[in-house]
Motif scaffolding. Structure first.
Motif, PDB file in Angstrom:
ATOM      1  N   ILE A 305       0.835  -1.198   0.000  1.00 10.92           N
ATOM      2  CA  ILE A 305       0.000   0.000   0.000  1.00 10.92           C
ATOM      3  C   ILE A 305       0.869   1.247   0.000  1.00 10.92           C
ATOM      4  N   ALA A 306       1.907   1.261   0.840  1.00 15.63           N
ATOM      5  CA  ALA A 306       2.820   2.409   0.870  1.00 15.63           C
ATOM      6  C   ALA A 306       3.458   2.632  -0.492  1.00 15.63           C
ATOM      7  N   GLY A 307       3.774   1.533  -1.180  1.00 15.53           N
ATOM      8  CA  GLY A 307       4.390   1.650  -2.497  1.00 15.53           C
ATOM      9  C   GLY A 307       3.460   2.254  -3.527  1.00 15.53           C
ATOM     10  N   VAL A 308       2.190   1.858  -3.494  1.00 16.58           N
ATOM     11  CA  VAL A 308       1.218   2.443  -4.424  1.00 16.58           C
ATOM     12  C   VAL A 308       1.118   3.952  -4.192  1.00 16.58           C
ATOM     13  N   LYS A 309       1.053   4.350  -2.924  1.00 14.75           N
ATOM     14  CA  LYS A 309       0.927   5.774  -2.605  1.00 14.75           C
ATOM     15  C   LYS A 309       2.154   6.557  -3.074  1.00 14.75           C
ATOM     16  N   ARG A 310       3.348   6.002  -2.861  1.00 14.49           N
ATOM     17  CA  ARG A 310       4.558   6.674  -3.325  1.00 14.49           C
ATOM     18  C   ARG A 310       4.600   6.735  -4.856  1.00 14.49           C
ATOM     19  N   TYR A 311       4.269   5.635  -5.508  1.00 10.64           N
ATOM     20  CA  TYR A 311       4.289   5.563  -6.968  1.00 10.64           C
ATOM     21  C   TYR A 311       3.328   6.585  -7.581  1.00 10.64           C
ATOM     22  N   ALA A 312       2.178   6.767  -6.920  1.00 10.02           N
ATOM     23  CA  ALA A 312       1.170   7.696  -7.435  1.00 10.02           C
ATOM     24  C   ALA A 312       1.640   9.146  -7.399  1.00 10.02           C
ATOM     25  N   GLN A 313       2.673   9.439  -6.608  1.00  9.41           N
ATOM     26  CA  GLN A 313       3.199  10.796  -6.543  1.00  9.41           C
ATOM     27  C   GLN A 313       3.965  11.169  -7.810  1.00  9.41           C
ATOM     28  N   THR A 314       4.456  10.177  -8.532  1.00 11.88           N
ATOM     29  CA  THR A 314       5.274  10.452  -9.716  1.00 11.88           C
ATOM     30  C   THR A 314       4.706   9.840 -10.997  1.00 11.88           C
ATOM     31  N   HIS A 315       3.616   9.087 -10.885  1.00 13.10           N
ATOM     32  CA  HIS A 315       3.004   8.454 -12.046  1.00 13.10           C
ATOM     33  C   HIS A 315       1.498   8.705 -12.031  1.00 13.10           C
ATOM     34  N   ASP A 316       0.946   8.915 -13.203  1.00 14.59           N
ATOM     35  CA  ASP A 316      -0.493   9.135 -13.321  1.00 14.59           C
ATOM     36  C   ASP A 316      -1.205   7.784 -13.320  1.00 14.59           C
ATOM     37  N   LEU A 317      -1.950   7.511 -12.265  1.00 17.12           N
ATOM     38  CA  LEU A 317      -2.674   6.248 -12.161  1.00 17.12           C
ATOM     39  C   LEU A 317      -4.149   6.400 -12.508  1.00 17.12           C
ATOM     40  N   SER A 318      -4.528   7.527 -13.067  1.00 13.57           N
ATOM     41  CA  SER A 318      -5.937   7.763 -13.405  1.00 13.57           C
ATOM     42  C   SER A 318      -6.462   6.667 -14.327  1.00 13.57           C
ATOM     43  N   GLY A 319      -7.564   6.059 -13.910  1.00 11.84           N
ATOM     44  CA  GLY A 319      -8.181   5.016 -14.723  1.00 11.84           C
ATOM     45  C   GLY A 319      -7.475   3.681 -14.665  1.00 11.84           C
ATOM     46  N   LYS A 320      -6.417   3.571 -13.892  1.00 12.56           N
ATOM     47  CA  LYS A 320      -5.667   2.324 -13.790  1.00 12.56           C
ATOM     48  C   LYS A 320      -6.236   1.434 -12.682  1.00 12.56           C
ATOM     49  N   THR A 321      -6.014   0.139 -12.834  1.00  8.66           N
ATOM     50  CA  THR A 321      -6.332  -0.817 -11.773  1.00  8.66           C
ATOM     51  C   THR A 321      -5.033  -1.428 -11.293  1.00  8.66           C
ATOM     52  N   VAL A 322      -4.763  -1.275  -9.995  1.00  9.73           N
ATOM     53  CA  VAL A 322      -3.521  -1.791  -9.423  1.00  9.73           C
ATOM     54  C   VAL A 322      -3.850  -2.631  -8.199  1.00  9.73           C
TER      55      VAL A 322
END
Length: 529
Positions: A305-322
């Protein structure tokens, strides 16, 4: 982020061979592991999804019978043994989730099991192994001591069940990815864009990556590590396995100095990216899962979960399923206070400030008015002199760094000296509990911050290194319920002897930092204003 190296044509051919090999192993494992393991839920996390702008799924391995994924690999390895090997029994060295997985699997299969654990292992973990039918052998003060004894038992005919560096263990963990892909249609998901996996030695990462790339090659596999235990990411970046001088122990489930040889071989081919997160971010992720599902993962279990939150700071996850793997829930209860302290900092939802205010009536009230009714999370005050007082204050913020800078500017415009302590590790660990501990007139004091191993004799070893040559002027110790303790120590060191101190501490081998120039020292503990 650590990008993995570009892959050559030869590497691609090797990757295809490994995919075929591990796809077969994982299919075989799927015919075994459900004797002990559950098919865990794949759940939507609506609150986190809304915050991150994506669809976040959680794979709940924290709900397994031993509250961790580890029994999958352990059971698969042991179920694949010959009758002769089973008769001789199995052995492992572990003080955590793997130990319980081996004990439960051995009991199910009727195999004698010996679990070698350091003498410093908390009683709750020793009792858990014994209650599952394993023979807990307490040996040595650290994991390396326990492992050495386990290898002696291997020499006597027992089979070692390695926690991560074994193809059958890796295949057992790979059944998690198999379940994820099979469960996606139940949630109305046609495409999984990325999966975030916690990493220690790499067995879980390797198994998941192999199956994902076999069945869903477009899905990115992203490993998540604590920034003080990043052996896999460092190795992938360097193109070879790296052995860390020391691994952080807060996320003890992934505290590994070097990735396993077999997991690293697979990760080089199938891992797309690596993310590093801080202790504060891990604590925030633990709180996030509690808010989302009323579940409390262990630090390693919250890494995904921490990794998803960090990744979202530098990558656009709009519309993505992770998907994030929630790998375990074996957290010691006494660590929850520390987690709660650090969670707000991990989400940049709290700022810690050191402020000097006039020592006169009405100063407190005036100071609070400058905060403009922002919620106060912590307030520590100490008289410093007839003209000044020092305040250590925690303030709830909602707009992150921008609001912090605005608040600091407001205070400075009122001619109040202020220092931002939000990222100051010494302030967070020690000074917030020691405000006012100044010692005027103390000569030649130098400040050091240490990580002490939690084992018998650790303090005595430290005092022996100091050898009575230098006076201890300050000592503050905190234990966070893990296999380490945090120590802040002041030493009176005459001019010209600092090099001697450093050499003595280097020989001792404890991780340490010199903090004499830390602004928190000058404000609250030191002899300088």
């Amino acid at each position: 982020m650590n990008k993995t190296p570009q892959r050559t044509a030869a590497a691609s051919a090797e990757a295809q061979r490994l995919l075929a090999q591990y796809a077969k192993r994982i299919e075989q494992a799927a015919g075994r592991v459900y004797d002990v393991a559950d098919v865990t839920a794949l759940e939507h996390a609506p609150k986190l999804s809304a915050r991150l702008g994506c669809k976040l799924l959680l794979k709940r391995e924290d709900t397994q019978p031993v509250y961790s994924f580890k029994l999958r690999g352990a059971y698969n390895k042991m179920a694949s043994l010959s009758d002769e090997a089973r008769a001789h029994g199995v052995v492992t060295a572990s003080a955590g989730n793997h130990a319980q997985g081996v004990a439960l699997s051995a009991a199910k299969l009727g195999i004698p099991s010996s679990i070698v654990m350091p003498r410093t292992t908390p009683a709750i973990k020793v009792d858990a192994v014994r209650s599952l039918g394993g023979k807990a052998i307490l040996h040595g003060d650290a994991y390396d001591d326990a492992l050495a004894h386990a290898l002696e038992l291997v020499d006597r005919g027992m089979t070692l069940v390695h926690p991560y560096d074994d193809p059958e263990v890796i295949a057992g963990q790979g059944t998690i990815a198999r379940e994820i892909l099979e469960q996606l249609p139940q949630l109305g998901v046609e495409k999984l864009d990325a999966v975030f996996v916690c990493v220690g030695g790499g067995g879980l990462l390797a198994g998941i990556a192999a199956w994902i790339k076999h069945k869903s090659p477009h899905t990115k596999v992203i490993c998540v590590e604590p920034d003080d235990s990043n052996c896999m990411g460092a190795g992938l970046k360097a193109g070879r396995r790296i052995k860390l001088a020391q691994a952080g122990l807060f996320a003890d489930g992934v505290s590994v100095r070097q990735a396993g040889e077999e997991p690293f071989k697979l990760a080089r081919h199938f891992v797309d990216d690596c993310v590093e997160v801080s202790i504060d971010e891990i604590c925030a992720a633990i709180r996030d899962l509690f808010n989302e599902k009323r579940a409390v993962p262990e630090p390693a279990g919250a890494l995904g979960i921490a990794g998803v939150k960090r990744y979202a700071q530098t990558h656009d996850l709009s519309g993505k399923t992770v998907c994030a793997i929630v790998s375990g829930a074996n957290i010691n209860f006494d660590r929850l206070r520390y987690v709660a302290e650090r969670a707000e900092l991990g989400d940049d939802a709290e700022t810690l400030l050191a402020v000097t205010i006039p020592e006169k009536p009405g100063s407190f009230k005036k100071f609070l008015s400058h905060l403009r009714r922002r919620p106060i999370t912590e307030f520590n005050y100490r008289y410093s002199s007839s003209g000044a007082a020092h305040v250590f204050v925690g303030i709830k913020i909602t707009e992150g760094a921008a609001e912090r800078e605005k608040l600091i500017q407001i205070l400075r415009e009122q001619d109040l000296p202020v220092a931002d302590m939000t990222g100051n590790e010494m302030a967070k660990l020690h000074v917030r509990f020691m405000v006012g501990g100044r010692a005027p007139g103390l000569a030649d004091e130098h400040l050091f911050r240490f990580v002490f191993p939690e084992r018998p004799g650790a303090l005595e070893d430290f005092l022996h290194a100091i050898g009575g040559r230098w006076n201890i002027s300050l000592f503050h110790y905190r234990n966070h319920g893990a296999a380490f303790g945090r120590v802040l120590c002041g030493l009176q060191i005459p001019r010209g002897q600092l090099g001697d101190v450093r050499r003595s501490l280097d020989q001792l081998g404890y991780e340490y930092w010199e903090e004499t120039d830390n602004p928190a020292y000058a404000l609250f503990l030191g002899t300088r204003a």
